[in-house]
Scaffold this active site. Structure first.
Site, PDB file in Angstrom:
ATOM      1  CE1 TYR A 266      -3.489   5.558  -6.657  1.00 24.23           C
ATOM      2  CE2 TYR A 266      -4.403   5.714  -4.989  1.00 24.23           C
ATOM      3  CZ  TYR A 266      -4.567   5.909  -5.776  1.00 24.23           C
ATOM      4  OH  TYR A 266      -4.600   6.739  -7.193  1.00 24.23           O
TER       5      TYR A 266
ATOM      6  CE1 TYR B  85       9.110   1.099  -4.567  1.00 22.25           C
ATOM      7  CE2 TYR B  85       8.853   0.176  -6.869  1.00 22.25           C
ATOM      8  CZ  TYR B  85       8.474   1.039  -5.704  1.00 22.25           C
ATOM      9  OH  TYR B  85       6.450   0.703  -4.966  1.00 22.25           O
TER      10      TYR B  85
END
Length: 159
Positions: free
Chosen positions: A86, A131
């Site tokens: 986060y 990603y």
């Protein structure tokens, strides 16, 4: 901008919990957070079952990553599993996410891990694209299954 990172210490438990709660809001799962400072102390610092790193900007913690080791029977070695990452909204798009992945990749290399894995919510397109930009690939053909505490306690009590 001065970027760095540091590992969490026991005094950081309130900050870890704060970031967990902020992440849960982003993931629309705030009703599922039952972690407390007491449980974090037990599992992170007494049992040492997971580790936390903080990305830093100008000596300010701007997010967190919580990770632990899993084990692959096929690879025959431990892997690194990223449970949560986060970054606070105002610090996104400044390279902190990539820095975390670089740090964790170095840790995986140093610890001779065979894999580095994590899960991502299907709707989280910004993270999925990030990603993929790192070279990560989704594990098609695999579905994560979960037993909640209530369910596994029930199974454990069966005769």
């Amino acid at each position: 901008m001065n970027k760095s990172y540091r590992f969490a210490e026991e005094k950081d438990i309130p900050l870890v919990l704060k970031f967990i709660k902020e992440l849960s809001v982003y993931e629309k799962m705030e009703d599922q957070v039952i972690a407390t400072e007491t449980t974090l102390k037990e599992w992170l610092f007494e049992k040492k079952i997971a580790e936390v790193i903080f990305p830093m900007e100008n000596n300010i913690e701007v997010g967190f990553a919580l990770f632990f080791h899993n084990y692959s029977t096929f690879v025959g070695r431990a892997g690194l599993y990223l449970e949560d990452i986060y970054i606070m909204p105002q610090y996104r798009n400044r390279g902190h996410g990539k820095s975390i992945f670089k740090i964790l990749s170095k840790i995986a290399v140093e610890r001779n891990c065979g894999r580095f894995e994590w899960s991502c919510l299907d709707w989280n397109e910004p993270s999925i694209q990030f990603y993929k930009s790192l070279g990560a690939v989704p594990m098609n053909g695999w579905t994560v299954y979960r037993l909640t505490e209530e369910k596994f306690k029930k199974i454990a009590e069966e005769q």
